[in-house]
Write a protein that holds these residues in place. Structure first.
Motif, PDB file in Angstrom:
ATOM      1  N   VAL A 132       0.857  -1.185   0.000  1.00  0.00           N
ATOM      2  CA  VAL A 132       0.000   0.000   0.000  1.00  0.00           C
ATOM      3  C   VAL A 132       0.894   1.236   0.000  1.00  0.00           C
ATOM      4  CG1 VAL A 132      -1.775   1.235   1.330  1.00  0.00           C
ATOM      5  CG2 VAL A 132      -1.770  -1.269   1.281  1.00  0.00           C
ATOM      6  N   ARG A 133       0.497   2.270  -0.720  1.00  0.00           N
ATOM      7  CA  ARG A 133       1.270   3.521  -0.747  1.00  0.00           C
ATOM      8  C   ARG A 133       1.407   4.050   0.675  1.00  0.00           C
ATOM      9  NH1 ARG A 133      -2.082   7.483   0.458  1.00  0.00           N
ATOM     10  NH2 ARG A 133      -4.230   7.442  -0.206  1.00  0.00           N
ATOM     11  N   PRO A 134       2.444   4.820   0.951  1.00  0.00           N
ATOM     12  CA  PRO A 134       2.645   5.335   2.313  1.00  0.00           C
ATOM     13  C   PRO A 134       1.515   6.265   2.759  1.00  0.00           C
ATOM     14  CG  PRO A 134       4.638   5.604   1.014  1.00  0.00           C
ATOM     15  CD  PRO A 134       3.557   5.179   0.061  1.00  0.00           C
ATOM     16  N   PHE A 135       1.156   6.157   4.019  1.00  0.00           N
ATOM     17  CA  PHE A 135       0.229   7.101   4.624  1.00  0.00           C
ATOM     18  C   PHE A 135       1.053   8.233   5.205  1.00  0.00           C
ATOM     19  CE2 PHE A 135      -2.474   3.186   5.211  1.00  0.00           C
ATOM     20  CZ  PHE A 135      -3.369   3.514   4.202  1.00  0.00           C
ATOM     21  N   LEU A 136       0.625   9.474   4.938  1.00  0.00           N
ATOM     22  CA  LEU A 136       1.388  10.637   5.364  1.00  0.00           C
ATOM     23  C   LEU A 136       0.679  11.400   6.468  1.00  0.00           C
ATOM     24  CD1 LEU A 136       2.389  12.026   1.837  1.00  0.00           C
ATOM     25  CD2 LEU A 136       3.668  10.447   3.296  1.00  0.00           C
ATOM     26  N   TYR A 137       1.462  11.850   7.418  1.00  0.00           N
ATOM     27  CA  TYR A 137       1.003  12.773   8.455  1.00  0.00           C
ATOM     28  C   TYR A 137       1.850  14.027   8.351  1.00  0.00           C
ATOM     29  CZ  TYR A 137      -1.958   9.391  10.860  1.00  0.00           C
ATOM     30  OH  TYR A 137      -2.952   8.505  11.174  1.00  0.00           O
ATOM     31  N   LYS A 138       1.231  15.173   8.677  1.00  0.00           N
ATOM     32  CA  LYS A 138       1.943  16.448   8.632  1.00  0.00           C
ATOM     33  C   LYS A 138       2.214  16.929  10.052  1.00  0.00           C
ATOM     34  CE  LYS A 138      -1.381  18.385   6.247  1.00  0.00           C
ATOM     35  NZ  LYS A 138      -2.200  19.320   5.478  1.00  0.00           N
ATOM     36  N   PRO A 139       3.285  17.711  10.216  1.00  0.00           N
ATOM     37  CA  PRO A 139       3.549  18.292  11.537  1.00  0.00           C
ATOM     38  C   PRO A 139       2.565  19.424  11.822  1.00  0.00           C
ATOM     39  CG  PRO A 139       5.204  19.018   9.971  1.00  0.00           C
ATOM     40  CD  PRO A 139       4.333  18.028   9.254  1.00  0.00           C
ATOM     41  N   THR A 140       2.411  19.749  13.083  1.00  0.00           N
ATOM     42  CA  THR A 140       1.524  20.852  13.458  1.00  0.00           C
ATOM     43  C   THR A 140       2.039  22.177  12.911  1.00  0.00           C
ATOM     44  OG1 THR A 140       2.654  20.883  15.592  1.00  0.00           O
ATOM     45  CG2 THR A 140       0.549  19.752  15.498  1.00  0.00           C
ATOM     46  N   SER A 141       3.367  22.301  12.770  1.00  0.00           N
ATOM     47  CA  SER A 141       3.952  23.469  12.106  1.00  0.00           C
ATOM     48  C   SER A 141       5.204  23.008  11.359  1.00  0.00           C
ATOM     49  CB  SER A 141       4.292  24.572  13.106  1.00  0.00           C
ATOM     50  OG  SER A 141       5.237  24.115  14.039  1.00  0.00           O
ATOM     51  N   ALA A 142       5.320  23.476  10.124  1.00  0.00           N
ATOM     52  CA  ALA A 142       6.455  23.071   9.285  1.00  0.00           C
ATOM     53  C   ALA A 142       7.713  23.831   9.689  1.00  0.00           C
ATOM     54  CB  ALA A 142       6.143  23.329   7.816  1.00  0.00           C
ATOM     55  N   PRO A 143       8.863  23.190   9.617  1.00  0.00           N
ATOM     56  CA  PRO A 143      10.135  23.877   9.925  1.00  0.00           C
ATOM     57  C   PRO A 143      10.392  25.020   8.938  1.00  0.00           C
ATOM     58  CG  PRO A 143      10.448  21.499   9.725  1.00  0.00           C
ATOM     59  CD  PRO A 143       9.055  21.787   9.288  1.00  0.00           C
ATOM     60  N   VAL A 144      11.215  25.963   9.321  1.00  0.00           N
ATOM     61  CA  VAL A 144      11.537  27.136   8.503  1.00  0.00           C
ATOM     62  C   VAL A 144      12.160  26.714   7.163  1.00  0.00           C
ATOM     63  CG1 VAL A 144      12.899  29.239   8.411  1.00  0.00           C
ATOM     64  CG2 VAL A 144      11.821  28.567  10.530  1.00  0.00           C
ATOM     65  N   TYR A 145      13.001  25.685   7.182  1.00  0.00           N
ATOM     66  CA  TYR A 145      13.671  25.296   5.935  1.00  0.00           C
ATOM     67  C   TYR A 145      12.715  24.763   4.872  1.00  0.00           C
ATOM     68  CZ  TYR A 145      13.601  20.485   7.841  1.00  0.00           C
ATOM     69  OH  TYR A 145      13.226  19.281   8.361  1.00  0.00           O
ATOM     70  N   CYS A 146      11.461  24.549   5.223  1.00  0.00           N
ATOM     71  CA  CYS A 146      10.480  24.067   4.238  1.00  0.00           C
ATOM     72  C   CYS A 146       9.861  25.201   3.415  1.00  0.00           C
ATOM     73  CB  CYS A 146       9.345  23.321   4.944  1.00  0.00           C
ATOM     74  SG  CYS A 146       9.866  21.743   5.636  1.00  0.00           S
ATOM     75  N   SER A 147       9.918  26.412   3.893  1.00  0.00           N
ATOM     76  CA  SER A 147       9.287  27.514   3.167  1.00  0.00           C
ATOM     77  C   SER A 147      10.109  27.885   1.937  1.00  0.00           C
ATOM     78  CB  SER A 147       9.115  28.734   4.084  1.00  0.00           C
ATOM     79  OG  SER A 147      10.365  29.258   4.424  1.00  0.00           O
TER      80      SER A 147
END
Length: 152
Positions: A132-147
């Motif tokens: 099965v394809r991976p199930f994804l969860y997101k963080p409550t707030s993304a790190p700065v390096y993601c912007s």
């Protein structure tokens, strides 16, 4: 009737095999997948992401005979969950639905997709694994390096 212990043991073994094996062949199926923290919430698995240990996944399968079977699985240290079953070929899985239940992560607990369940037909031969394809969860707030502004 005076049977020796050896003869009696053989008779019990043969009767046991006839009862437990029957005329159906055994069939074994396995469903396997991963649960990942999608750190940048970009809906793809990349080098910044990490697996989630202890995440809960539910798998519901309908057999050829119409029986509905519910399974519960938890991910291991590699973020992998697995459900396996051995049953008569005549009762094998026909279709299944896998869906994430909880990440149990303090920092990565928001489901990544609105419709996060995966429904599929199980047509694989005995001993084969459906991935099965991976199930994804997101963080409550993304790190700065993601912007996007963090790119150099």
């Amino acid at each position: 009737m005076d049977l020796s212990r050896n003869t009696l043991a053989r008779l019990v073994l043969l009767l046991s095999l006839a009862v437990f094996c029957g005329s159906s062949q055994a069939w074994t199926g396995e469903i396997r997948g991963r649960v990942v923290c999608d750190v940048c919430a970009d809906s793809s698995v990349g080098p910044e992401d990490h697996v989630l240990e202890g995440a809960e996944v539910a798998v519901l399968c309908i057999t050829r005979s119409g029986e509905v079977i519910n399974y519960q699985a938890f991910t291991n240290s590699k973020g992998i969950y697995s459900v396996a079953e051995t049953m008569p070929e005549s009762d094998r899985w026909e279709s299944c639905l896998a869906r994430p239940i909880s990440s149990f992560s303090e920092h990565c607990s928001i489901r990544g997709e609105k419709h996060s369940g995966v429904k599929f037909s199980y047509k694989l031969p005995s001993g084969q694994t459906h991935k099965v394809r991976p199930f994804l969860y997101k963080p409550t707030s993304a790190p700065v390096y993601c912007s996007p502004a963090a790119e150099f």
